[in-house]
Design a protein around this motif. Sequence first.
Motif, short mmCIF file in Angstrom:
data_model
loop_
_atom_site.label_atom_id
_atom_site.label_comp_id
_atom_site.label_asym_id
_atom_site.label_seq_id
_atom_site.Cartn_x
_atom_site.Cartn_y
_atom_site.Cartn_z
N ARG A 84 0.81 -1.22 0.00
CA ARG A 84 0.00 0.00 0.00
C ARG A 84 0.84 1.27 0.00
N SER A 85 1.83 1.28 -0.84
CA SER A 85 2.61 2.47 -1.13
C SER A 85 2.58 2.68 -2.64
N PRO A 86 2.06 3.81 -3.14
CA PRO A 86 2.06 4.03 -4.59
C PRO A 86 3.46 3.93 -5.20
N MET A 87 4.48 4.35 -4.46
CA MET A 87 5.84 4.24 -4.98
C MET A 87 6.24 2.79 -5.18
N TYR A 88 6.03 1.96 -4.17
CA TYR A 88 6.41 0.56 -4.30
C TYR A 88 5.51 -0.15 -5.32
N HIS A 89 4.29 0.33 -5.48
CA HIS A 89 3.44 -0.23 -6.53
C HIS A 89 4.10 -0.05 -7.89
N LEU A 90 4.63 1.15 -8.17
CA LEU A 90 5.29 1.39 -9.46
C LEU A 90 6.59 0.59 -9.58
N ILE A 91 7.33 0.45 -8.48
CA ILE A 91 8.54 -0.36 -8.51
C ILE A 91 8.20 -1.80 -8.90
N VAL A 92 7.17 -2.35 -8.28
CA VAL A 92 6.78 -3.72 -8.58
C VAL A 92 6.25 -3.83 -10.00
N LEU A 93 5.45 -2.85 -10.45
CA LEU A 93 4.95 -2.86 -11.82
C LEU A 93 6.11 -2.93 -12.81
N ASN A 94 7.13 -2.11 -12.59
CA ASN A 94 8.29 -2.09 -13.50
C ASN A 94 9.07 -3.40 -13.46
N LEU A 95 9.25 -3.98 -12.27
CA LEU A 95 10.06 -5.20 -12.20
C LEU A 95 9.31 -6.38 -12.82
N VAL A 96 7.98 -6.42 -12.68
CA VAL A 96 7.21 -7.47 -13.35
C VAL A 96 7.30 -7.29 -14.86
N ALA A 97 7.19 -6.06 -15.33
CA ALA A 97 7.27 -5.80 -16.77
C ALA A 97 8.65 -6.17 -17.31
N GLU A 98 9.72 -5.86 -16.57
CA GLU A 98 11.06 -6.24 -17.03
C GLU A 98 11.21 -7.75 -17.08
N SER A 99 10.64 -8.45 -16.11
CA SER A 99 10.69 -9.91 -16.13
C SER A 99 9.99 -10.46 -17.36
N VAL A 100 8.81 -9.91 -17.68
CA VAL A 100 8.06 -10.36 -18.85
C VAL A 100 8.85 -10.10 -20.12
N ALA A 101 9.44 -8.90 -20.25
CA ALA A 101 10.19 -8.56 -21.45
C ALA A 101 11.38 -9.49 -21.64
N CYS A 102 12.09 -9.81 -20.56
CA CYS A 102 13.27 -10.66 -20.67
C CYS A 102 12.89 -12.11 -20.98
N LEU A 103 11.80 -12.59 -20.41
CA LEU A 103 11.33 -13.93 -20.75
C LEU A 103 11.01 -14.01 -22.24
N ARG A 104 10.35 -13.02 -22.76
CA ARG A 104 10.01 -13.02 -24.18
C ARG A 104 11.27 -12.92 -25.04
N SER A 105 12.24 -12.14 -24.60
CA SER A 105 13.48 -12.03 -25.37
C SER A 105 14.20 -13.37 -25.48
N ALA A 106 14.10 -14.17 -24.41
CA ALA A 106 14.76 -15.48 -24.40
C ALA A 106 13.90 -16.58 -25.00
N GLY A 107 12.68 -16.24 -25.43
CA GLY A 107 11.79 -17.24 -26.00
C GLY A 107 11.13 -18.13 -24.98
N TRP A 108 11.10 -17.69 -23.72
CA TRP A 108 10.47 -18.47 -22.65
C TRP A 108 9.00 -18.10 -22.54
N PRO A 109 8.14 -19.04 -22.14
CA PRO A 109 6.73 -18.70 -21.93
C PRO A 109 6.56 -17.78 -20.73
N VAL A 110 5.62 -16.88 -20.84
CA VAL A 110 5.31 -15.95 -19.75
C VAL A 110 4.09 -16.48 -19.00
N PRO A 111 4.18 -16.69 -17.69
CA PRO A 111 3.02 -17.22 -16.96
C PRO A 111 1.85 -16.25 -17.02
N ALA A 112 0.66 -16.81 -17.15
CA ALA A 112 -0.54 -15.98 -17.20
C ALA A 112 -0.69 -15.13 -15.94
#
Length: 650
Positions: free
Chosen positions: A251-279
């Motif tokens: 419940r911190s808007p700042m940490y919400h954005l930090i988590v949003l960015n880290l999840v997005a970076e994880s998704v982008a890197c999985l796709r770059s490596a050709g790995w499936p992204v969990p739903a």
Amino acid sequence: MNLGRWFRTVSQIPPRQVAARVQFEVAARTLPRLPLPLRQPLALGLLTTTPPLRQGYLDALKLSQVPAHFNPPEKRYTLTFLNQSRELDFPLTWNSLEYPRLWQFNLHYFDWVRDVLASAYQQGRADSYKLSQIKHLISDWIAANPLCSFDGWHPYTTSLRTVNWTFVTRAIPTLAEAEIMASLWSQVRYLHRNKEYFAGGNHLLENLRALIVGGLNFDGPSAEQIVRVAVGELAQQLAIQILPDGGHYERSPMYHLIVLNLVAESVACLRSAGWPVPAAATDALRRMLEFAAGVRLASGAYPLWNDAAYNIAGPLDEAVSWASQLLGQAKGQADPLRERLLVAANIEPAAPLPPAAPACSSSSFPDSGYYILRNPSGLELAFDCAPPCPDELPPHAHADCLTVDLYFQGQPIIVDTGTSQYAGGAIRTWERSTRAHNTIAIAGQDQSEVWGSFRAGRKAQPFGVEFGQSQGWQWVTAAHNGYARPPLSAVHRRWVGLGSQGIVILDRLDAARQTEYTSSLHFAPGLDRIDRLDAGECCFKLDTAPLYLKVLGLEPEDDVQWFSPDTGQSWYAPEFGLRIPRSALQIQGSLPPSGKTICTVLSLDSSPKVVLECLGGTAKLQFNNGTCLEWSFEQGSSIAIISRATESAP
């Protein structure tokens, strides 16, 4: 030592988490003392050679032009974190008691290499000085921070550094020397065995992102096993940490954005490596984007609730833009590094769009406890009736339940204090306290038992939350139990309403015995009174209109104080390391057993002509045009305020 406070703090943490903390603290104190040959198998597991790099991974990060040679290291480097600059002699002292702890953590993050890459992408080439600085400071870090030496090998600093080194060595392949790759592989293996289960929350998510981004950097069975475990745990943690309304559970808007960015970076890197992204990751990302868009203020900022500042997570619009594009929703331009990550994920970045238009409709996030009321004139009333934190994760909690923020056409008017530092002491204590927020303290106490740098014992829990609209008024009402313990047995209930040209904040205070209260409103820096009409009324000059404030329900003996910025009684901390003096209104008075009702009315253009009538368990606010608002106060533990708007008030 206050043993009771310690018990109330620790008793709410699951035993497995306490055990993980003990295990971490023992390892942090013993492993650095062991000989390195013994330290390595205990911290890293069975020794393995550095795997080859994964081919094609993050190729889009590669710079087209880089200098052919590294310059010699400078004798001194100036490094700035958290608005604090230091000149450090080379080789650097990486750990020092002279550094604030969070500054030292930032030194180990290597986050600044992202700025170097962003500048290089914009210019089309890397600057030779900056490239050499990266090379020499990475090599110096490796030499000065042997395995398990803290803070360099704290799992959190290791996580951020692993991601940053992966990105910069993919962007500048000449940096991918054997020594650096061996260190990077050791850091991935160390994280795999030393995840922050004792902390959880955003720290554990940072560990998992680093294991995905850094693990995919290497090819081979051991690296793939590390990634596979991290992806599974990420999906599990997102199911726990992302609330149904999309907010992050700290419940911190700042940490919400930090988590949003880290999840997005994880998704982008999985796709770059050709790995499936969990739903689970894409679903969480979608809900987090909706939350971020909903808490966005007209200025593009967000409320600084709980631990939050603007110089950590980056702009909200940039986070929303690039994460939306990952989901196939073109939303404009991202920062240059993340634009390259989009390309690496086989997504063509969208063309720049104009800045996002301010939201016109109100936002309600009942699971998070955040509400932002908006009207066409540009008023935004933000109301925080959230639990302070998950029971097992108190570090970023503030005693701020029922606090309000107010903005007009993007201009801040009433705003919470924010967070300027994490180091313990008087500043940290004040910024987490109830009186530092725009709410009411009873009996001189904090509503939640926040203490130390990151601890909390008893925690105020909201109840009776309702959100609705009635004849031109949007409103939210809530109460909390932070003062409900005997013998005080006090309850604070608040109703906030937004009309077409004004705002009403109604506070009802009840207690089992005579005590006192302190009501606080903290104004944005630069917002000073231009007229004081009486003890409870004043006028502020906004950029486009005057704003009038009137407090009703006060007794002659109530002490109304207007603190100017010169007194140092209040400050605004929009960034770490920054505190800006500002004005504040503080009202102190007696709270009798019969209870007390206070009503604050704010209106644009003209002074509000209103009368407050309180009879028994009801209150009525009468406007001079004949319209009124009425409330009733129910008795008992589940006290709630019921709004009945007979007509729309101006």
